[in-house]
Write a protein that holds these residues in place. Structure first.
Motif, PDB file in Angstrom:
ATOM      1  N   ASN A 169      24.618  -7.689   1.887  1.00  0.00           N
ATOM      2  CA  ASN A 169      23.233  -7.925   1.532  1.00  0.00           C
ATOM      3  C   ASN A 169      22.909  -7.215   0.213  1.00  0.00           C
ATOM      4  N   MET A 170      21.924  -7.712  -0.497  1.00  0.00           N
ATOM      5  CA  MET A 170      21.503  -7.104  -1.753  1.00  0.00           C
ATOM      6  C   MET A 170      20.169  -6.388  -1.566  1.00  0.00           C
ATOM      7  N   VAL A 171      20.019  -5.257  -2.252  1.00  0.00           N
ATOM      8  CA  VAL A 171      18.763  -4.512  -2.205  1.00  0.00           C
ATOM      9  C   VAL A 171      18.281  -4.281  -3.631  1.00  0.00           C
ATOM     10  N   ASN A 172      16.980  -4.282  -3.779  1.00  0.00           N
ATOM     11  CA  ASN A 172      16.348  -4.076  -5.087  1.00  0.00           C
ATOM     12  C   ASN A 172      15.683  -2.709  -5.095  1.00  0.00           C
ATOM     13  N   LEU A 173      16.149  -1.825  -5.967  1.00  0.00           N
ATOM     14  CA  LEU A 173      15.608  -0.467  -6.058  1.00  0.00           C
ATOM     15  C   LEU A 173      14.819  -0.328  -7.352  1.00  0.00           C
ATOM     16  N   THR A 174      13.665   0.346  -7.249  1.00  0.00           N
ATOM     17  CA  THR A 174      12.807   0.578  -8.402  1.00  0.00           C
ATOM     18  C   THR A 174      12.589   2.076  -8.559  1.00  0.00           C
ATOM     19  N   VAL A 175      12.849   2.582  -9.767  1.00  0.00           N
ATOM     20  CA  VAL A 175      12.660   4.002 -10.074  1.00  0.00           C
ATOM     21  C   VAL A 175      11.574   4.111 -11.134  1.00  0.00           C
ATOM     22  N   THR A 176      10.606   4.953 -10.884  1.00  0.00           N
ATOM     23  CA  THR A 176       9.483   5.097 -11.804  1.00  0.00           C
ATOM     24  C   THR A 176       9.381   6.521 -12.330  1.00  0.00           C
ATOM     25  N   GLY A 177       8.916   6.609 -13.556  1.00  0.00           N
ATOM     26  CA  GLY A 177       8.630   7.921 -14.135  1.00  0.00           C
ATOM     27  C   GLY A 177       7.180   8.300 -13.953  1.00  0.00           C
ATOM     28  N   GLY A 178       6.424   7.426 -13.251  1.00  0.00           N
ATOM     29  CA  GLY A 178       5.013   7.696 -13.008  1.00  0.00           C
ATOM     30  C   GLY A 178       4.806   8.649 -11.845  1.00  0.00           C
ATOM     31  N   SER A 179       3.551   8.723 -11.379  1.00  0.00           N
ATOM     32  CA  SER A 179       3.196   9.699 -10.339  1.00  0.00           C
ATOM     33  C   SER A 179       2.870   9.050  -9.000  1.00  0.00           C
ATOM     34  N   VAL A 180       2.982   7.693  -8.891  1.00  0.00           N
ATOM     35  CA  VAL A 180       2.646   7.009  -7.638  1.00  0.00           C
ATOM     36  C   VAL A 180       3.740   6.002  -7.307  1.00  0.00           C
ATOM     37  N   ILE A 181       4.164   5.994  -6.051  1.00  0.00           N
ATOM     38  CA  ILE A 181       5.100   4.983  -5.554  1.00  0.00           C
ATOM     39  C   ILE A 181       4.575   4.400  -4.248  1.00  0.00           C
ATOM     40  N   GLN A 192       5.960   3.344  -0.709  1.00  0.00           N
ATOM     41  CA  GLN A 192       7.117   3.411   0.179  1.00  0.00           C
ATOM     42  C   GLN A 192       7.058   2.233   1.149  1.00  0.00           C
ATOM     43  N   SER A 193       7.902   1.240   0.873  1.00  0.00           N
ATOM     44  CA  SER A 193       7.968   0.036   1.699  1.00  0.00           C
ATOM     45  C   SER A 193       9.419  -0.187   2.117  1.00  0.00           C
ATOM     46  N   PRO A 194       9.690  -0.953   3.180  1.00  0.00           N
ATOM     47  CA  PRO A 194      11.067  -1.155   3.657  1.00  0.00           C
ATOM     48  C   PRO A 194      11.935  -1.799   2.578  1.00  0.00           C
ATOM     49  N   VAL A 195      13.130  -1.248   2.387  1.00  0.00           N
ATOM     50  CA  VAL A 195      14.047  -1.800   1.398  1.00  0.00           C
ATOM     51  C   VAL A 195      14.813  -2.989   1.973  1.00  0.00           C
ATOM     52  N   LEU A 196      14.958  -3.040   3.301  1.00  0.00           N
ATOM     53  CA  LEU A 196      15.640  -4.141   3.962  1.00  0.00           C
ATOM     54  C   LEU A 196      14.622  -5.116   4.544  1.00  0.00           C
ATOM     55  N   PRO A 197      15.000  -6.352   4.776  1.00  0.00           N
ATOM     56  CA  PRO A 197      14.069  -7.313   5.390  1.00  0.00           C
ATOM     57  C   PRO A 197      13.585  -6.831   6.754  1.00  0.00           C
ATOM     58  N   VAL A 198      12.326  -7.117   7.060  1.00  0.00           N
ATOM     59  CA  VAL A 198      11.745  -6.752   8.350  1.00  0.00           C
ATOM     60  C   VAL A 198      11.745  -7.985   9.242  1.00  0.00           C
ATOM     61  N   MET A 199      11.846  -7.750  10.547  1.00  0.00           N
ATOM     62  CA  MET A 199      11.926  -8.850  11.494  1.00  0.00           C
ATOM     63  C   MET A 199      10.528  -9.322  11.896  1.00  0.00           C
ATOM     64  N   GLU A 200      10.412 -10.610  12.021  1.00  0.00           N
ATOM     65  CA  GLU A 200       9.134 -11.197  12.386  1.00  0.00           C
ATOM     66  C   GLU A 200       8.657 -10.665  13.733  1.00  0.00           C
ATOM     67  N   GLY A 201       7.396 -10.239  13.790  1.00  0.00           N
ATOM     68  CA  GLY A 201       6.829  -9.685  15.014  1.00  0.00           C
ATOM     69  C   GLY A 201       6.800  -8.169  15.035  1.00  0.00           C
ATOM     70  N   ASP A 202       7.545  -7.518  14.131  1.00  0.00           N
ATOM     71  CA  ASP A 202       7.547  -6.056  14.074  1.00  0.00           C
ATOM     72  C   ASP A 202       6.346  -5.542  13.295  1.00  0.00           C
ATOM     73  N   ASP A 203       6.082  -4.248  13.447  1.00  0.00           N
ATOM     74  CA  ASP A 203       5.027  -3.588  12.672  1.00  0.00           C
ATOM     75  C   ASP A 203       5.645  -2.924  11.445  1.00  0.00           C
ATOM     76  N   VAL A 204       4.951  -3.013  10.324  1.00  0.00           N
ATOM     77  CA  VAL A 204       5.421  -2.424   9.070  1.00  0.00           C
ATOM     78  C   VAL A 204       4.346  -1.498   8.522  1.00  0.00           C
ATOM     79  N   THR A 205       4.762  -0.264   8.158  1.00  0.00           N
ATOM     80  CA  THR A 205       3.836   0.720   7.603  1.00  0.00           C
ATOM     81  C   THR A 205       4.154   0.941   6.132  1.00  0.00           C
ATOM     82  N   LEU A 206       3.147   0.824   5.298  1.00  0.00           N
ATOM     83  CA  LEU A 206       3.260   1.065   3.863  1.00  0.00           C
ATOM     84  C   LEU A 206       2.564   2.385   3.541  1.00  0.00           C
ATOM     85  N   LEU A 207       3.233   3.192   2.710  1.00  0.00           N
ATOM     86  CA  LEU A 207       2.690   4.510   2.348  1.00  0.00           C
ATOM     87  C   LEU A 207       2.572   4.603   0.834  1.00  0.00           C
ATOM     88  N   CYS A 208       1.352   4.884   0.379  1.00  0.00           N
ATOM     89  CA  CYS A 208       1.109   5.102  -1.040  1.00  0.00           C
ATOM     90  C   CYS A 208       1.185   6.612  -1.294  1.00  0.00           C
TER      91      CYS A 208
END
Length: 298
Positions: free
Chosen positions: A102-114, A116-132
Motif C-alpha cells: 500500500n502507498m501512504v502520503n506523508l506531509t511535513v510542515t515547517g508551520g505551527s499547526v498540523i 492528525q488524521s489516519p494515514v491508512l484508509p479507515v473502514m466504513e462504519g468506524d469512528d474517526v477522530t481528527l486532532l488539530c
C-alpha cells in the motif's frame, strides 16, 4: 528424464511465485502530517517475514529512491526519518520480484499547526477522530475543521470525531487555530467494510453461486485458490507441449501383416477354383509341318 526435470522446475517456480506474501507499509506515529524534525518510523511488514522488501518514495525532488540513499536510516525492516518539509511525498514497499505494498502520503510542515488524521484508509462504519494540534503548548486549543474547503464545525477542544464514517466522508481535510495558523490538507480514504454473507434461505440461481462463494471466502483463501489454479494451468500447458513433441518425433512402426490377417474371420473367406490353361500358339499349318519335320531330322 530431461523433460521431467523441466516440468518439476516450472512447477516449483509457479509455486514460489504464488506463495509470495503481500507486504504492508506501517507508519509510527500513525498520522499523515508531521512537524519538522519529528521522528517517523516506517516499516515494511509481512505475515511471516520482512526480508526482500525495500522502502521507496517519490518526492518533489527525488523519484523511486530507497531508504538510506540520501535520506533516512535503514535498520531492516524499519526506516527512521527525522523528517523535513522536503521529505513530504508518497512512500511504499517494493520487492525484488515487482509487487508493491500500500502507498501512504506523508506531509511535513515547517508551520505551527498540523491535522492528525489516519494515514491508512479507515473502514466504513468506524469512528474517526481528527486532532488539530499546535507545536507549542497547550495543543488542545479551539479549532475549526474543513472538508474540501468548506467549514464543517468548530470544536472548543481542538478535536472532532466523525461517527460511523461512510464513503461520503472521503475528502480533503484541514483545520485552523485562530492566532496560530492553518494546517496542511490531508486526504482521508474510506474503504468498504468486510461483511460475512449469511447463508441463503432459498436455492440461488446458478449465476449467483460464484458471487456468493467469492464474498464468503476470505482474501487469503481466494489467493491460495488462485495460485493453485495458476499452477494447474502451467502444468497442463507443459504436459501438452511434451505430448506434442513426443508425437512429432515419434518414428513410424513397421506394418505388421499378421495383425491384419488375425483380424479376418474365417466365415468372411470365400474359396474358389482357378484353372490355368496352356497358351495356344497361333500360326499357319505350313509352319507347323515344317517344325515337325525339323524335329524329326534332328
Amino acid at each position: 528424464m530431461k523433460e521431467t526435470s523441466v516440468l518439476c522446475l516450472l512447477f516449483l517456480i509457479s509455486l514460489l511465485s504464488c506463495t509470495t506474501n503481500q507486504a504492508r507499509l506501517t507508519v509510527s506515529p500513525s498520522y499523515s502530517q508531521f512537524f519538522k524534525d519529528q521522528s517517523v518510523y516506517l516499516s515494511c511488514e509481512e505475515d511471516d517475514s520482512s526480508a526482500g522488501w525495500t522502502l521507496r518514495r517519490n518526492t518533489s525532488k527525488q523519484q523511486r529512491t530507497q531508504c538510506g540513499d540520501g535520506w533516512g536510516t535503514s535498520a531492516a525492516p524499519t526506516c527512521n526519518i527525522a523528517v523535513l518539509p522536503l521529505d513530504s511525498g508518497v512512500y511504499w514497499c517494493e520487492s525484488r520480484e515487482g509487487p508493491i505494498s500500500n502507498m501512504v502520503n506523508l506531509t511535513v510542515t515547517g508551520g505551527s499547526v498540523i491535522l492528525q488524521s489516519p494515514v491508512l484508509p479507515v473502514m466504513e462504519g468506524d469512528d474517526v477522530t481528527l486532532l488539530c494540534k499546535t507545536k507549542t503548548t497547550p495543543s488542545n486549543l479551539p479549532a475549526a475543521f474543513y472538508k474540501d474547503g468548506s467549514l464543517i464545525r468548530k470544536q472548543p477542544t481542538g478535536h472532532m470525531t466523525i461517527q460511523h464514517v461512510s464513503r461520503s466522508d472521503e475528502g480533503l481535510y484541514k483545520c485552523d487555530i485562530s492566532g496560530h495558523g492553518e494546517s496542511p490538507s490531508s486526504w482521508i480514504t474510506v474503504t468498504d467494510k468486510h461483511t460475512t454473507t449469511p447463508p441463503p434461505t432459498s436455492t440461488p440461481p446458478p449465476g449467483s453461486i460464484s458471487i456468493i462463494l467469492r464474498q464468503s471466502l476470505s482474501p487469503a483463501v481466494l489467493s491460495v485458490l488462485s495460485c493453485v489454479g495458476s499452477v494447474c494451468v502451467v502444468v497442463l500447458l507443459v504436459l501438452l507441449v511434451l505430448l506434442v513433441r513426443r508425437c512429432v518425433h515419434r518414428k513410424p512402426e513397421d506394418f505388421d501383416t499378421a495383425v491384419v490377417y488375425s483380424a479376418v474371420r474365417t466365415e468372411d473367406v470365400t474359396y474358389g477354383q482357378i484353372a490355368i490353361k496352356p497358351k495356344k500358339i497361333r500360326g499357319n499349318k505350313h509352319d507347323t509341318g515344317n517344325s515337325k519335320r525339323h524335329h524329326l531330322i534332328q
